[in-house]
Write an enzyme that holds these catalytic residues in place. Structure first.
Site, PDB file in Angstrom:
ATOM      1  N   ASP A1223       0.564  -1.181  -0.093  1.00  0.00           N
ATOM      2  CA  ASP A1223      -0.078   0.216   0.130  1.00  0.00           C
ATOM      3  C   ASP A1223       0.942   1.197   0.232  1.00  0.00           C
ATOM      4  O   ASP A1223       1.989   1.194   0.123  1.00  0.00           O
ATOM      5  CB  ASP A1223      -0.842  -0.081   1.381  1.00  0.00           C
ATOM      6  CG  ASP A1223      -1.899   0.852   1.178  1.00  0.00           C
ATOM      7  OD1 ASP A1223      -2.185   1.516   0.158  1.00  0.00           O
ATOM      8  OD2 ASP A1223      -2.663   1.106   2.173  1.00  0.00           O
ATOM      9  N   GLU A1226       2.708   5.021  -4.208  1.00  0.00           N
ATOM     10  CA  GLU A1226       2.712   5.945  -5.302  1.00  0.00           C
ATOM     11  C   GLU A1226       4.011   6.629  -5.425  1.00  0.00           C
ATOM     12  O   GLU A1226       4.120   6.988  -6.657  1.00  0.00           O
ATOM     13  CB  GLU A1226       1.431   6.805  -5.098  1.00  0.00           C
ATOM     14  CG  GLU A1226       0.079   6.374  -5.041  1.00  0.00           C
ATOM     15  CD  GLU A1226      -0.247   5.671  -3.595  1.00  0.00           C
ATOM     16  OE1 GLU A1226      -1.038   4.613  -3.931  1.00  0.00           O
ATOM     17  OE2 GLU A1226       0.404   5.883  -2.781  1.00  0.00           O
ATOM     18  N   ASP A1328      -9.312   3.589  -1.963  1.00  0.00           N
ATOM     19  CA  ASP A1328     -10.037   3.804  -0.670  1.00  0.00           C
ATOM     20  C   ASP A1328     -11.332   4.576  -1.187  1.00  0.00           C
ATOM     21  O   ASP A1328     -11.576   5.860  -1.023  1.00  0.00           O
ATOM     22  CB  ASP A1328      -9.237   4.799   0.384  1.00  0.00           C
ATOM     23  CG  ASP A1328      -8.159   4.340   0.815  1.00  0.00           C
ATOM     24  OD1 ASP A1328      -7.977   2.829   0.975  1.00  0.00           O
ATOM     25  OD2 ASP A1328      -7.036   4.948   1.234  1.00  0.00           O
TER      26      ASP A1328
END
Length: 1563
Positions: A1223, A1226, A1328
């Site tokens: 997670d 990015e 999300d």
């Protein structure tokens, strides 16, 4: 004696050399000396002659010789003359008449005889009816050319040898050579034709279609042919009668029984504005008429002694021909010419006609020599006989000692047809003074073109003769006889329908378009009024008639300048060596390319390249060349009718958006002084006007067109339309014939404009500084792209930049690709910054990797720029086949662009020839027209529909920790789209660029890419089906990962578990409720202060819990974030990372770049009541970011993960996870940039900021600074600016490798950030999301998009991550989520798992999950098909039913593979769902639905999801259980859904579900 007149002759001619060899013994008198002559000089040496090119008039010899006779000896005797010459190249064209299989001569020891002979064309090396001792030699790709003409009418042969050299051998006369030197092949032809005589200008009606047949049984039969072809509406101007209309095949007679009404036939035709042409043979019968009466034509000739005589000069030579015994008029005798004229006059009074076809004028005799044979003399049996067809020379002709006024047949035989044509033209002129004559001759000589036309003889109805006619057509263009054509459908034999159909298509573009046959009827109507041949013939003849003003103007240029009409490609494109050998295509003039089908079938061998064109039964290839204007006229069934119709212009623009053209127009038949091309004093009786204008190749639509005539502006045409996909502009208006020029005025319409200055704060000054056009528009939709979404008030507009990147002659094409150099052409102002100053010189490389895959790359040819380091699956060498390739590529010049065309349909799927293109260091922009407004893909961004809205929407792409939202760039970076074409074909486009970018759609339809770095590296896949597009794309980027079987089970996770006991209780509750559950997660709660590789005291029981649930068949997945806390005193992960140099640094420094993410500082208590930014500032630790490109980082990452799996310090704390969830990659940062801020504003706020969310915050918003330095595996440094979007990609594969090494099983990795090829190693969840109803259909859109991206293991957080779902929402989401490939319920608030609600919720969850588990064998097989073939799992309906356009807009339903349709409820408060069933047989698992291709409402109470099985498919199933470990032990089942044919098929893949070996699909 000799030198003086020779020099005088040289000084007289300006463009050709003339030399005569009289006596060989004179040559020793010549000393070797040169003569300067224009740009050439001439050298005479003993027995040789050599003109050389002279550069700057220097008297040197090192230049290539044009004509060098030093190669061989000169022989000059009474009956044998020979001379050899070197020639500058092996590109030799001409010499005739023969049937040459190719236009360019084969110089491998070929000898061609020249001697007029009555013979049908054949594959043998035979001399035919004409004699043309002229050849053209193209020297090289500069265009420099030479023409050589030997003025000699004796029997001869020309030998071609590889030296390259040419040898002439003739048996009499002299060697009288003329050499023509030109800068181009066309110029040489002009010079030659101006010398021998410019071609006749045919009457306009002669350009119409013509019908002839040898075996008409009667005039009634002829009329029936005329009537049936009129009845089908065939454009058709001329009808012939052949010798069967004569009385016993006698000239100037007619059969008074079968053709009794022939005197009135011309009137019959003329009444319908058609013309009548008759045939005349050369030989005159000696026998009486059929009724016994004298044959007066013969008697009058006998009285005047007009015949060719035997060697005594007195006795008429008698031969045999069609009428029987015959004599032969001596057309070189003035008395004979007078007699011939009188016979014409008499017959015309009896049988009126409009034109003459003269035949058998070689002269042809059916016996050798004469009825008395030929004398045994050296005239009839010369010492040397050229290699003519049928020895001796007089075979099929007259004795060569026969005498004419011009001399012996030995010398003038090959002039017989020419002399007959001279006499015939004179006779026709007497019949119709002041009018142009129609004359077609069988036998020709140099200069015959000024008398009339020529047909190519009695060809055969075979595909070979169809092919071989085109080289002959082009050769007669060289010989100055442009009015030429073959007998369409073949003269001899019966043409099959396909052959005749293809020949009619081609023949519609012969200058002389005549269908003629000896045996069977091949007129179009004979094949049936509604036949494909009739429809095709009518279509292409209508095109011919539409283009007749253009063709007529070409003939005018031929008549006044000597231009070719049917033109070889090499005359226009001599610089392209591929054109030197083109035999099957030709041009009309410079502008119209004709590409016929010359083989059975529908394909044949686009710009500078060979291509397959799909040409079905009724199609021929026609292409208009840019830069040319084509005058046209609305067609009718005759030229007389069409000449009364409105005229128009087709303007085909070149790369400079320019075109020129000419029109010659007169009454179509008057003879005498011809009129001016551009404007004339001819008074058009019908008041014709140009009423239609069609402009091709416009980059953008002008608002108006102005027409200037005689310096006055004509009102602009009205009803303007513009099709951007085809770049066609059409208008209607009125403007007269005469001088005119056109202007394309005004700005483009809103939908056709391209924004070349998309940055915020654009002004007129800054816009024009970039060379753009600034315009103020009041159009309500005229908003700046960056204003989209605000109120739509009138805005100032910035439009397309002026063109400034032309391509010169650097374009090179090859079978494997193409290259070009693109050079900046400066106009207007320079850019304000170096970062946006266009790079001066760019390179273009096009690679044809596979038949369905091509790449084109635009890069800085002088400086190495960053290129994406992602490996693609490309062949080591290009594998595309010239024959089988699905595409053709054209590099366009001005402005620069690349055009990709689908061969099968001709659809242009990529066309970037738009002036928006720019390439600078930090701003790269390229636009393309789209073939249709059907675009899918690009991500990762939340979209409202699967198909993009092209109404001025811009989508930014830059990986960011951004929950899904409108126009907000999210976690992944996927610059790939699939486009549907209007016919349902599909293609895919990948821009392999990892810099920040945006893409703008506009309704043109068009697409503009803008990126801030790297290069433009495009890959196109051609499908042609949508499913094949994905398969081909995943073949390129990598097939999707094959998940473990258990990963297809249901999964639970929540951010906010208090401890491991809560997780254990949840698992127990699920088991007790018997709700299937395979995978349990722990989010970052399990870590100590959110530090990777640690275990919180609250989760000390997690290792044992994992082991316990695994013992019950379940699996466990852990989360890992990339950020590593730097504020710890004893944190091995950080310490070892520093030692191993794994973190991102500042450029040229050892200082680390520090961000803040989840890890908290040690020894603090977080006050959750504070706002988020304050918490980050006070409590979050400094965090270093691993650089996953470094090899050392991969080793470090492996060690850290391994110590979680096998804790070396305390084995009881080992967590035996089965999968990993990565997670925040990015990468995410809770401070914008780094602690202390970024240091390079130009990188974080580039000159052009793509249209991203929070655009004003720069690229470092929510991530690290762009100047951070990373290191590629080869050790080369790279800026985070360039590789930011690759961060998650670089982390993914090492994570999967580590997982598999530790577990020994397949496992699964789920990643948040993706890039093309991420699907090879991981699945993806859609981020999300929010607990809202509008997220349901958006999750379907997201899954379908990730199917396109090659990430088949995908799904959204069921019931939503943010917010709290309602009972109904979560229930409906459980129904939908049960059919996500990655089916996980996950959130960050209170519990929403299936057992968190009530027993009813548990029951419906159990039911729908049991249905999923029942179908897992099918889903697993689909995953295998995705892994092996690249097929989609979650499949849009359009992938299976692309022919049904309704499916193109369906995104609220989806399929599993090809056989299962899922139609979920996506709205609150409903108990039924409206679903579409495409055209197939459908079953709801039990009974047939009974309808198709329509929307229908289906019952959908809470807890029920509508599933439909498609007929023709077999779904493997298995009884469900609480998890896959148990269900895999249950019996397997099959559901067989039969299609309309009572058939079905399916697949099942089965293995142990966890093995790492390469799986294979078994049926």
């Amino acid at each position: 004696m000799f030198p003086s007149p020779f020099l005088k002759f040289l000084s007289f001619f300006l463009f050709y050399f003339h030399f005569i060899f009289l006596f060989p013994f004179l040559f020793p008198l010549f000393p070797p000396f040169p003569f300067i002559f224009s740009n050439y000089f001439i050298s005479f040496s003993p027995f040789s002659f050599s003109p050389f090119k002279s550069l700057f008039s220097h008297l040197f010899y090192p230049y290539p010789s044009e004509f060098d006779t030093t190669i061989g000896p000169l022989v000059f005797s009474e009956q044998f003359l020979q001379i050899s010459t070197r020639i500058p190249s092996s590109n030799v064209y001409g010499l005739g008449e023969h049937l040459h299989r190719s236009f360019r001569h084969d110089l491998h020891w070929k000898t061609w005889p020249l001697f007029s002979r009555h013979a049908a064309p054949s594959a043998s090396v035979e001399n035919l009816a004409g004699v043309h001792a002229f050849f053209l030699c193209l020297e090289d790709n500069s265009g420099a050319s030479m023409g050589v003409f030997l003025m000699n009418s004796n029997a001869m042969e020309v030998a071609l040898t590889p030296a390259p050299a040419v040898t002439f051998r003739t048996i009499g006369g002299i060697l009288d050579f003329y050499i023509f030197l030109g800068d181009t092949p066309e110029q040489v032809v002009q010079e030659y034709v101006q010398f021998i005589g410019l071609p006749a200008l045919p009457p306009y009606w002669a350009l119409g279609f013509q019908l002839s047949h040898r075996s008409y049984g009667s005039l009634d039969e002829v009329k029936a042919v005329v009537e049936r072809n009129r009845a089908i509406g065939l454009p058709y101007d001329v009808q012939y009668t052949d010798i069967d209309a004569m009385d016993g095949c006698k000239d100037f007679t007619y059969d008074k029984i079968k053709f009794h009404d022939l005197p009135n036939f011309r009137e019959f035709l003329n009444a319908a504005e058609q013309k009548f042409v008759i045939v005349l043979d050369a030989a005159i019968a000696m026998e009486p008429m059929a009724d016994g009466s004298p044959y007066r034509t013969f008697e009058r000739g006998q009285e005047k002694r007009v015949w060719v005589n035997e060697s005594d000069g007195v006795t008429p030579l008698i031969g045999e021909a069609r009428p029987g015994q015959v004599v032969f008029p001596d057309f070189s005798n003035p008395v004979c010419v007078e007699w011939w004229e009188q016979e014409f006059q008499r017959f015309h009074e009896l049988i009126p006609y409009d034109g003459i076809w003269i035949d058998m004028n070689e002269a042809a005799s059916f016996i050798p020599g004469s009825t008395r044979g030929c004398t045994d003399s050296t005239w009839n049996f010369p010492p040397y006989t050229p290699r003519v067809a049928d020895w001796p020379l007089f075979r099929r002709s007259l004795c060569l000692d026969a005498v004419q006024s011009w001399g012996r047949q030995y010398d003038v035989h090959s002039l017989y047809g020419h002399s007959m044509a001279l006499a015939t033209l004179r006779a026709l002129g007497r019949l119709s003074p002041g009018r142009r004559s129609f004359l077609v001759s069988g036998s020709t000589f140099a200069g015959s073109g000024r008398l009339g036309g020529h047909w190519l003889g009695d060809n055969a109805a075979t595909w070979d003769h169809l092919r071989w006619a085109t080289p002959a057509l082009l050769e007669f263009g060289l010989f100055g006889i442009p009015y030429v054509g073959a007998a369409i459908c073949g003269s001899l034999g019966a043409a099959p329908e396909e052959l005749c159909r293809r020949w009619m298509q081609l023949g519609a573009f012969y200058p002389l378009a005549r269908n003629h046959n000896h045996e069977s009827s091949t007129d179009p109507a004979a094949f049936g009024a509604n036949s494909v041949l009739v429809n095709s013939s009518r279509h292409y003849l209508s095109i011919r008639y539409h283009l007749l003003p253009y063709l007529y103007s070409l003939f005018y240029r031929a008549h006044t300048r000597g231009d070719t009409v049917a033109r070889p490609l090499l005359h226009e494109f001599y610089a392209e060596e591929a054109t030197w050998d083109v035999n099957g295509q030709f041009l009309w003039g410079p502008g119209l390319l004709i590409t016929p089908v010359l083989e059975p079938g529908s394909r044949l061998w686009m710009r500078k390249q060979w291509t397959h064109l799909y040409l079905p039964a009724d199609k021929l290839g026609l292409h208009l060349r840019g830069g040319h204007i084509f005058p046209v006229q609305h067609p009718a069934t005759t030229t007389a009718a069409s000449r009364r119709n409105p005229m128009g212009l087709i303007v085909a623009l070149d790369e400079n958006q320019e075109a020129t053209g000419e029109l010659f127009w007169d009454d179509g038949e008057s003879a005498g002084e011809t009129l001016s091309v551009a404007h004339n004093n001819f008074s058009e009786p019908h008041g014709l006007e140009f009423q239609e204008l069609r402009v091709l190749g416009l980059w953008q639509a002008p608002l108006a067109i102005t027409v200037m005539s005689s310096d006055a502006t004509v009102p602009s045409p009205h009803n303007l339309t513009y099709d951007a996909a085809t770049q066609v502009r059409e208008g209607q208006g009125k403007f007269g014939l005469g001088k005119w020029k056109f202007g394309l005025m005004g700005m483009a319409e809103i939908g056709d404009r391209f924004d070349c200055h998309p940055a915020e704060g654009a002004s007129r000054e800054s816009c024009e500084h970039l060379g753009c056009i600034w315009n103020v528009s009041d159009h309500p939709e005229s908003v700046n792209i960056w204003d989209l979404g605000k109120e739509k008030t009138p805005r100032k507009q910035k439009f397309t930049k002026i063109k400034n990147f032309p391509v010169g002659r650097s374009r090179k094409y090859s079978p494997t690709g193409a290259t070009a150099t693109v050079t900046l052409e400066r106009r207007g102002h320079a850019s304000t910054t170096a970062a946006t100053t266009p790079i001066e010189t760019l390179g273009l490389e096009v690679t044809f990797h596979m038949d369905h895959l091509l790449q084109f790359k635009i890069y800085d040819s002088a400086t190495q720029r960053y290129e994406v380091p992602v490996p693609l699956s490309l062949p080591g060498t290009p594998q595309a086949s010239v024959q089988r390739r699905l595409y053709d590529v054209t590099i366009q010049e001005r402005p620069f662009g690349v055009q990709v065309r689908r061969r099968s349909s001709g659809t242009v799927i990529w066309d970037s020839q738009l002036p928006t293109f720019t390439f600078s260091d930090q701003f790269l922009q390229i636009s393309t027209h789209l073939p249709a407004p059907f675009v899918f893909g690009f991500g990762e961004t939340e979209h409202d529909a699967f198909r993009h809205n092209l109404d001025w929407h811009t989508w930014g792409m830059f990986t960011r920790d951004q929950p899904p939202g409108y126009k907000l760039n999210s976690y992944g970076f996927q610059p790939f789209y699939m486009g549907l074409e209007k016919d349902g074909n599909a293609h895919g486009v990948l821009l392999l660029n990892s810099n920040a970018m945006d893409v703008t759609f506009q309704p043109t339809p068009a697409l503009t890419y803008r990126t801030v770095g790297g290069i433009l590296d495009f890959y196109l896949v051609l499908g042609p089906t949508p499913e094949e597009v994905v398969q081909e794309y995943t073949e390129l980027v990598g097939r999707p990962v094959m998940p473990a079987y258990w990963a297809l089970g249901f999964q639970l996770c929540r951010y906010g578990y208090e401890n491991d006991a809560e997780i254990a209780q949840l698992v127990n509750d699920m088991n007790r409720a018997q709700i299937p559950l395979d995978v349990q997660y722990a989010d970052i709660d399990y870590m100590e202060r959110q530090l990777d590789f640690t275990l919180s005291p609250r989760f000390q029981g997690l290792p044992e819990l994992v082991q316990r649930i695994q013992s019950n068949g379940m699996r466990f997945i852990l989360i890992l974030d990339p950020a590593i806390s730097a504020n710890e005193t004893n944190y091995p992960a950080y310490d070892r990372g520093v030692q191993q140099d794994v973190f991102i640094k500042w450029p040229d420094s050892d200082d680390l770049v520090y961000a803040k993410v989840w890890p908290d500082l040690p020894n603090v208590v977080v006050n959750d009541s504070l706002d988020w930014d304050t918490q980050v500032e006070l409590y979050r630790a400094f965090a270093a970011m691993p650089d996953f490109f470094r090899n050392s980082t991969k080793d470090w990452w492996a060690q850290e993960i391994a110590e979680v799996y096998e804790n070396p310090r305390n084995s009881s704390l080992s967590i035996k996870f089965d999968g990993l969830w990565i997670d925040m990659n990015e990468p995410s940062s809770f401070v914008h940039g780094t602690i202390g801020g970024c240091r390079d504003r130009n990188l974080n706020f580039p000159p052009y900021m793509p249209q991203l969310g929070s655009r004003s915050e720069g690229l470092s918003f929510k991530t690290v600074c762009m100047e951070g330095q990373q290191q590629l595996p080869d050790g080369s440094p790279v800026r985070h600016y360039d590789v930011h979007n690759l961060y998650g990609w670089a982390q993914t594969k090492p994570t999967l490798d580590i997982l598999r090494n530790l577990t020994g099983e397949r496992g699964i990795v789920v990643t948040r950030s993706t890039f093309p090829s991420s699907g090879r190693w991981a699945g993806h969840w859609l981020g999300d999301n929010t607990a809202a109803w509008n997220q349901l259909d958006k999750s379907i859109i997201g899954m379908m998009e990730f199917s396109l991206f090659g990430i088949s293991y995908s799904g959204a957080d069921i019931c939503g991550f943010f917010g709290e779902p309602s009972y109904e929402l979560c229930a409906r989401w459980m129904e939908l989520g049960a059919f996500y490939p990655y089916s996980r319920n996950h959130n960050g608030n209170k519990r929403q798992d299936p057992v968190a609600w009530n027993s009813t919720f548990a029951d419906l969850s159990r039911a729908v999950l049991q249905l999923r588990y029942r179908l897992l064998p099918h889903l697993y097989t689909l995953m295998l098909q995705a892994h092996v073939r690249g097929s989609t799992v979650v499949r849009p309906l359009l992938h299976e039913f692309v022919e049904d356009r309704t499916t193109w807009d369906i995104y609220r339903q989806f399929m599993w593979g090809a056989g299962l349709l899922i139609s979920p409820v996506l709205e609150p408060g409903v108990s039924e769902v409206r679903a579409y069933l495409p055209d197939a047989r459908w079953f709801n698992f039990h009974t047939e639905v009974g309808f198709r291709r329509q929307f229908q409402n289906f019952p959908a109470p809470l807890g029920h999801i509508n599933l439909h099985v498609r007929g023709g498919h077999i779904l493997p199933q298995q009884l469900p259980a609480n998890n896959t470990w148990f269900s895999r032990r249950n019996p397997l089942l099959l559901t067989v859904a039969l299609d309309d044919a009572q058939e079905a098929s399916g697949n099942l893949y089965w293995d142990d579900g966890v093995g790492i070996g390469q799986p294979h699909l078994q049926n």
